[in-house]
Design a protein around this motif. Structure first.
Motif, PDB file in Angstrom:
ATOM      1  N   THR A 117      27.413  47.331  51.077  1.00 28.85           N
ATOM      2  CA  THR A 117      26.863  48.584  51.584  1.00 28.85           C
ATOM      3  C   THR A 117      25.871  48.375  52.711  1.00 28.85           C
ATOM      4  O   THR A 117      25.939  49.029  53.758  1.00 28.85           O
ATOM      5  CB  THR A 117      26.174  49.350  50.433  1.00 28.85           C
ATOM      6  N   GLU A 118      24.924  47.477  52.498  1.00 32.92           N
ATOM      7  CA  GLU A 118      23.855  47.289  53.479  1.00 32.92           C
ATOM      8  C   GLU A 118      24.409  46.812  54.808  1.00 32.92           C
ATOM      9  O   GLU A 118      24.045  47.328  55.880  1.00 32.92           O
ATOM     10  CB  GLU A 118      22.822  46.288  52.947  1.00 32.92           C
ATOM     11  N   LYS A 119      25.300  45.844  54.753  1.00 31.86           N
ATOM     12  CA  LYS A 119      25.906  45.337  55.986  1.00 31.86           C
ATOM     13  C   LYS A 119      26.694  46.428  56.700  1.00 31.86           C
ATOM     14  O   LYS A 119      26.658  46.542  57.936  1.00 31.86           O
ATOM     15  CB  LYS A 119      26.820  44.152  55.674  1.00 31.86           C
ATOM     16  N   ALA A 120      27.393  47.251  55.926  1.00 34.81           N
ATOM     17  CA  ALA A 120      28.244  48.284  56.513  1.00 34.81           C
ATOM     18  C   ALA A 120      27.446  49.464  57.058  1.00 34.81           C
ATOM     19  O   ALA A 120      27.949  50.222  57.890  1.00 34.81           O
ATOM     20  CB  ALA A 120      29.253  48.774  55.478  1.00 34.81           C
ATOM     21  N   GLY A 121      26.217  49.638  56.584  1.00 35.48           N
ATOM     22  CA  GLY A 121      25.395  50.756  57.033  1.00 35.48           C
ATOM     23  C   GLY A 121      25.792  52.083  56.422  1.00 35.48           C
ATOM     24  O   GLY A 121      25.738  53.130  57.081  1.00 35.48           O
ATOM     25  N   LEU A 122      26.174  52.065  55.135  1.00 35.96           N
ATOM     26  CA  LEU A 122      26.700  53.260  54.486  1.00 35.96           C
ATOM     27  C   LEU A 122      25.840  53.762  53.326  1.00 35.96           C
ATOM     28  O   LEU A 122      26.308  54.560  52.516  1.00 35.96           O
ATOM     29  CB  LEU A 122      28.130  52.987  53.981  1.00 35.96           C
ATOM     30  N   ALA A 123      24.593  53.336  53.236  1.00 35.33           N
ATOM     31  CA  ALA A 123      23.751  53.756  52.113  1.00 35.33           C
ATOM     32  C   ALA A 123      23.536  55.259  52.089  1.00 35.33           C
ATOM     33  O   ALA A 123      23.416  55.866  51.024  1.00 35.33           O
ATOM     34  CB  ALA A 123      22.405  53.032  52.159  1.00 35.33           C
ATOM     35  N   GLY A 124      23.500  55.897  53.254  1.00 33.82           N
ATOM     36  CA  GLY A 124      23.337  57.335  53.325  1.00 33.82           C
ATOM     37  C   GLY A 124      21.892  57.771  53.256  1.00 33.82           C
ATOM     38  O   GLY A 124      20.980  56.978  52.986  1.00 33.82           O
ATOM     39  N   THR A 125      21.675  59.069  53.482  1.00 34.46           N
ATOM     40  CA  THR A 125      20.317  59.611  53.481  1.00 34.46           C
ATOM     41  C   THR A 125      20.157  60.858  52.638  1.00 34.46           C
ATOM     42  O   THR A 125      19.056  61.174  52.193  1.00 34.46           O
ATOM     43  CB  THR A 125      19.878  59.946  54.916  1.00 34.46           C
ATOM     44  N   GLY A 126      21.227  61.623  52.406  1.00 36.02           N
ATOM     45  CA  GLY A 126      21.117  62.910  51.740  1.00 36.02           C
ATOM     46  C   GLY A 126      21.775  62.954  50.380  1.00 36.02           C
ATOM     47  O   GLY A 126      22.194  61.935  49.832  1.00 36.02           O
ATOM     48  N   TYR A 127      21.869  64.170  49.836  1.00 31.70           N
ATOM     49  CA  TYR A 127      22.499  64.398  48.535  1.00 31.70           C
ATOM     50  C   TYR A 127      24.002  64.530  48.772  1.00 31.70           C
ATOM     51  O   TYR A 127      24.508  65.579  49.155  1.00 31.70           O
ATOM     52  CB  TYR A 127      21.938  65.662  47.885  1.00 31.70           C
TER      53      TYR A 127
ATOM     54  N   ASN B 219      34.236  46.128  62.865  1.00 30.99           N
ATOM     55  CA  ASN B 219      33.641  44.807  62.616  1.00 30.99           C
ATOM     56  C   ASN B 219      32.919  44.751  61.270  1.00 30.99           C
ATOM     57  O   ASN B 219      32.019  43.939  61.076  1.00 30.99           O
ATOM     58  CB  ASN B 219      32.667  44.457  63.743  1.00 30.99           C
ATOM     59  N   GLY B 220      33.317  45.638  60.354  1.00 31.06           N
ATOM     60  CA  GLY B 220      32.682  45.673  59.046  1.00 31.06           C
ATOM     61  C   GLY B 220      31.486  46.594  58.969  1.00 31.06           C
ATOM     62  O   GLY B 220      30.845  46.674  57.921  1.00 31.06           O
ATOM     63  N   THR B 221      31.178  47.284  60.072  1.00 34.22           N
ATOM     64  CA  THR B 221      30.042  48.202  60.083  1.00 34.22           C
ATOM     65  C   THR B 221      30.497  49.608  60.478  1.00 34.22           C
ATOM     66  O   THR B 221      31.569  49.792  61.071  1.00 34.22           O
ATOM     67  CB  THR B 221      28.952  47.743  61.058  1.00 34.22           C
ATOM     68  N   PHE B 222      29.641  50.579  60.143  1.00 36.31           N
ATOM     69  CA  PHE B 222      29.904  51.979  60.463  1.00 36.31           C
ATOM     70  C   PHE B 222      28.705  52.564  61.203  1.00 36.31           C
ATOM     71  O   PHE B 222      27.567  52.137  61.002  1.00 36.31           O
ATOM     72  CB  PHE B 222      30.150  52.789  59.196  1.00 36.31           C
TER      73      PHE B 222
ATOM     74  N   LEU C 222      16.414  66.528  48.483  1.00 42.43           N
ATOM     75  CA  LEU C 222      17.754  66.213  48.985  1.00 42.43           C
ATOM     76  C   LEU C 222      17.743  64.969  49.879  1.00 42.43           C
ATOM     77  O   LEU C 222      18.544  64.833  50.801  1.00 42.43           O
ATOM     78  CB  LEU C 222      18.361  67.404  49.744  1.00 42.43           C
ATOM     79  N   ARG C 223      16.848  64.055  49.572  1.00 45.19           N
ATOM     80  CA  ARG C 223      16.758  62.791  50.289  1.00 45.19           C
ATOM     81  C   ARG C 223      16.922  61.634  49.312  1.00 45.19           C
ATOM     82  O   ARG C 223      16.503  61.705  48.146  1.00 45.19           O
ATOM     83  CB  ARG C 223      15.395  62.663  50.989  1.00 45.19           C
ATOM     84  N   LYS C 224      17.489  60.547  49.786  1.00 49.64           N
ATOM     85  CA  LYS C 224      17.657  59.356  48.956  1.00 49.64           C
ATOM     86  C   LYS C 224      16.337  58.580  48.956  1.00 49.64           C
ATOM     87  O   LYS C 224      16.128  57.661  49.750  1.00 49.64           O
ATOM     88  CB  LYS C 224      18.806  58.500  49.472  1.00 49.64           C
ATOM     89  N   SER C 225      15.453  58.967  48.047  1.00 51.44           N
ATOM     90  CA  SER C 225      14.106  58.399  47.995  1.00 51.44           C
ATOM     91  C   SER C 225      14.045  57.066  47.281  1.00 51.44           C
ATOM     92  O   SER C 225      12.996  56.428  47.234  1.00 51.44           O
ATOM     93  CB  SER C 225      13.174  59.391  47.288  1.00 51.44           C
ATOM     94  N   SER C 226      15.152  56.620  46.719  1.00 59.12           N
ATOM     95  CA  SER C 226      15.214  55.362  45.986  1.00 59.12           C
ATOM     96  C   SER C 226      16.579  54.731  46.194  1.00 59.12           C
ATOM     97  O   SER C 226      17.576  55.426  46.450  1.00 59.12           O
ATOM     98  CB  SER C 226      14.958  55.610  44.492  1.00 59.12           C
ATOM     99  N   SER C 227      16.634  53.412  46.046  1.00 60.85           N
ATOM    100  CA  SER C 227      17.912  52.706  46.197  1.00 60.85           C
ATOM    101  C   SER C 227      18.918  53.095  45.126  1.00 60.85           C
ATOM    102  O   SER C 227      20.123  52.892  45.305  1.00 60.85           O
ATOM    103  CB  SER C 227      17.683  51.191  46.171  1.00 60.85           C
ATOM    104  N   LYS C 228      18.436  53.665  44.024  1.00 57.94           N
ATOM    105  CA  LYS C 228      19.364  54.075  42.967  1.00 57.94           C
ATOM    106  C   LYS C 228      20.281  55.209  43.431  1.00 57.94           C
ATOM    107  O   LYS C 228      21.318  55.468  42.817  1.00 57.94           O
ATOM    108  CB  LYS C 228      18.599  54.507  41.719  1.00 57.94           C
ATOM    109  N   TYR C 229      19.892  55.890  44.510  1.00 58.82           N
ATOM    110  CA  TYR C 229      20.705  56.981  45.044  1.00 58.82           C
ATOM    111  C   TYR C 229      21.646  56.529  46.163  1.00 58.82           C
ATOM    112  O   TYR C 229      22.351  57.352  46.748  1.00 58.82           O
ATOM    113  CB  TYR C 229      19.801  58.087  45.591  1.00 58.82           C
ATOM    114  N   SER C 230      21.649  55.263  46.482  1.00 62.59           N
ATOM    115  CA  SER C 230      22.444  54.771  47.603  1.00 62.59           C
ATOM    116  C   SER C 230      23.939  54.986  47.370  1.00 62.59           C
ATOM    117  O   SER C 230      24.459  54.760  46.269  1.00 62.59           O
ATOM    118  CB  SER C 230      22.176  53.280  47.804  1.00 62.59           C
ATOM    119  N   ASN C 231      24.630  55.442  48.415  1.00 63.39           N
ATOM    120  CA  ASN C 231      26.092  55.360  48.393  1.00 63.39           C
ATOM    121  C   ASN C 231      26.455  53.879  48.386  1.00 63.39           C
ATOM    122  O   ASN C 231      25.676  53.031  48.818  1.00 63.39           O
ATOM    123  CB  ASN C 231      26.691  56.034  49.616  1.00 63.39           C
ATOM    124  N   ARG C 232      27.662  53.566  47.941  1.00 61.96           N
ATOM    125  CA  ARG C 232      28.006  52.147  47.821  1.00 61.96           C
ATOM    126  C   ARG C 232      29.415  51.878  48.337  1.00 61.96           C
ATOM    127  O   ARG C 232      30.354  52.637  48.054  1.00 61.96           O
ATOM    128  CB  ARG C 232      27.916  51.706  46.353  1.00 61.96           C
TER     129      ARG C 232
END
Length: 576
Positions: A126-136, A169-172, A102-112
């Motif tokens: 996504t990267e700038k906003a800080g929204l990639a996430g960590t879980g399922y 400011n575009g970030t979370f 239940l962890r985002k072990s690869s970038s393919k699982y990133s929220n966007r």
């Protein structure tokens, strides 16, 4: 989830009687298209609602495995909202993770998160906003919970939910722990949440959160459900139900679980969707929750507590008393009588039930009378969203389609399906537009979540759809005709900043229509744009009346069409 045979002859007889009463001729399901193939049909130039496909660089990855763990077939929430207040609607996708950890072990699982340039072109931020996430992650709910003028994001997931505060400011920032939302249920432990509803349950100007929880799942104790020699996703009866959570906003960035005190905790279910509206016009928002193969819940807001009255108001079951695979739900006025109606979707041979609000404290099912029984019987639906897609003054229903079962169940089951829009024929009669609306121009798929909004500023409502292990789809609305439109962007002052719960009446020479502000609709998704009205041939609205949850009533007259009008809550009159 996957339907099963009825356990007794009585059930079979009930279903046979139900189907016979719907139409003298049985509906035949179209043969499923092979994986990756186009559904038959082509868009009609004469269709009053028409969409054009536009790609976006996101593919939902739910980590589907041969063992068929239940969450793998349920992912796919999406949100449309303006994350940076530039007046252009952006898109957020929730994504899966490694099913075992239940962890985002690869970038393919990133929220966007994709930023819109206003012309329907999107850039990944996504990267700038800080929204990639960590879980399922499963579902998403958007609203401005702290009334600072910026939309925040709640992400529902398996064993972990996340609250992201919009920094402006575009970030979370992940404020889950600070908000007190990181604690497991004291009785049921960590839960699997599929979505949430932002709603001000006590009209104190602060948005509260109803979290929709599905069923009790544990990968170490996954049941085995072989079908035709292969593993497939199990029927929900193989899992135990769980409670939903009502979490009250304290106004200081923290929340308090009041599920027991407010009447939610004792009602165990397998929630798949939630939507809110004031069904009896008493000024308090009520909530409907669709359940999978259980009674649907209807929580009536009594002020200080909710009362579950699903059976009393006639939405707990289909009219023949059969449990269905309740998926997503929407709760808006379909027949322009001022009272919000309910539509929910289910799997093939279960129909997409429509419940008309009688205005007398109850609903009556009109699935058969509306034509929806015959139209939807061969379909498997996931996410219904109600909106006026041809701007004729009548709200239509867009439904994402696809089965819960794995691809190995095809061709016995039509697992991959095209989406369909049901056009409202001036009230409670519908026609189904699939190929006619251009929705077969892409390969069929296992579609899941959906969100709506005008992505290119042309006054037509567009749709974003997710699909399991397939590219997401943007359906740009290029319906013909020159019907007018009006969108209202509400700004609460005493009411919550988003104006969630505000009821709106719009009067034109063609008649009167109603809607209300809510960001929750469909399955696991959120549509947080302005409130949209199609005005038909009318170039202006004679009257716009807004009833705010605070009790204020605001009236605007002779409002010109074809624009987004920002309305600030005011007790003294119009405020723009």
């Amino acid at each position: 989830m996957r339907p099963c045979k009825f356990a007794c002859a009585v059930g079979v007889l009930l279903l046979a009687v139900f189907l016979r009463t719907q139409n003298p001729k049985p509906a035949e399901a179209p043969p499923p298209s092979p994986p990756g193939k186009l559904a038959k049909g082509k868009p009609s130039a004469e269709s009053p609602i028409r969409f054009a496909y536009q790609p976006i660089a996101f593919e939902l990855d739910s980590c589907e495995t041969p063992e068929r763990h239940a969450p793998e077939t349920m992912a796919g929430g999406v949100a449309i909202f303006d994350y940076n207040n530039d007046g252009k609607l952006d898109i957020f996708f929730a994504n899966g993770a490694d099913i075992r950890t239940l962890r985002k072990s690869s970038s393919k699982y990133s929220n966007r998160l994709f930023e819109n340039d206003g012309k329907g072109h999107f850039t990944d931020v996504t990267e700038k906003a800080g929204l990639a996430g960590t879980g399922y992650d499963m579902g998403v709910a958007v609203a401005d919970y702290d009334n600072d003028g910026y939309e925040d994001i709640f992400v529902a997931g398996v064993y972990r939910n996340t609250l992201y505060h919009n920094n402006g400011n575009g970030t979370f920032t992940d404020v889950t722990a600070k908000a007190g939302l990181n604690k497991p249920d004291p009785e049921y432990g960590p839960l699997w949440s599929v979505g949430a509803v932002w709603v001000d349950v006590n009209n104190d100007g602060l948005l509260d959160l109803l979290v929709i929880n599905y069923l009790k799942w544990d990968i170490e104790h996954e049941p085995s459900c072989p079908v035709d020699g292969h593993a497939d996703y199990c029927h929900p009866k193989m899992y135990k139900p769980t409670p939903n959570h009502l979490i009250l906003n304290n106004g200081d960035g923290t929340f308090k679980d009041v599920s027991k005190e407010w009447g939610f905790r004792t009602h165990l279910g397998k929630g798949m969707g939630g939507a809110a509206a004031d069904f009896d016009l008493d000024g308090k928002m009520d909530v409907v929750v669709s359940n999978d193969k259980l009674f649907n819940w209807f929580f009536r807001n009594k002020g200080g507590a909710f009362e579950e009255v699903g059976l009393d108001v006639n939405v707990a079951l289909r009219e023949d008393g059969v449990f269905i695979s309740g998926m997503g739900v929407d709760f808006r006025d379909l027949d322009n009588d001022g009272y919000p109606d309910i539509v929910l979707v289910a799997l093939d041979n279960e129909t997409f039930p429509i419940y008309r609000n009688t205005g007398k404290g109850s609903f009556v099912e009109v699935t058969r009378e509306s034509g929806m029984t015959l139209l939807s019987l061969p379909m498997a639906g996931y996410s219904p969203t109600i909106a006026d897609f041809d701007n004729d003054g009548w709200k239509d229903i867009f439904v994402t389609r696809g089965h819960v079962q794995s691809l190995l169940s095809a061709p016995r089951v039509a697992v991959e399906q095209p989406n369909t829009v049901f056009r409202n024929l001036d009230g409670m009669k519908f026609s189904a537009l699939t190929s006619e609306a251009g929705l077969t121009s892409r390969p069929v798929s296992r579609h899941r979540g959906s969100a709506i909004g005008d992505l290119n500023g042309d006054g037509r409502m567009d749709v974003v759809v997710t699909a399991i292990t397939a590219p997401a789809e943007i359906w740009m609305n290029d319906s013909p005709g020159n019907n007018h439109w009006l969108e209202l962007k509400l700004q609460g002052t005493k009411t919550n900043r988003d104006g969630i719960g505000a009821r709106i009446k719009v009067v034109t020479k063609s008649g009167t229509q109603y809607d209300h502000k809510s960001t929750a609709a469909g399955y696991a998704s959120s549509s947080a744009g302005p409130v949209h009205f199609g005005l038909g041939p009318n170039a202006s609205a004679e009257l716009v009346e807004i009833r705010w949850p605070s009790g204020m009533v605001q009236t605007l007259r002779d409002v010109s069409a074809d624009r987004i009008l920002t309305v600030r809550e005011s007790a003294t009159g119009p405020a723009f």
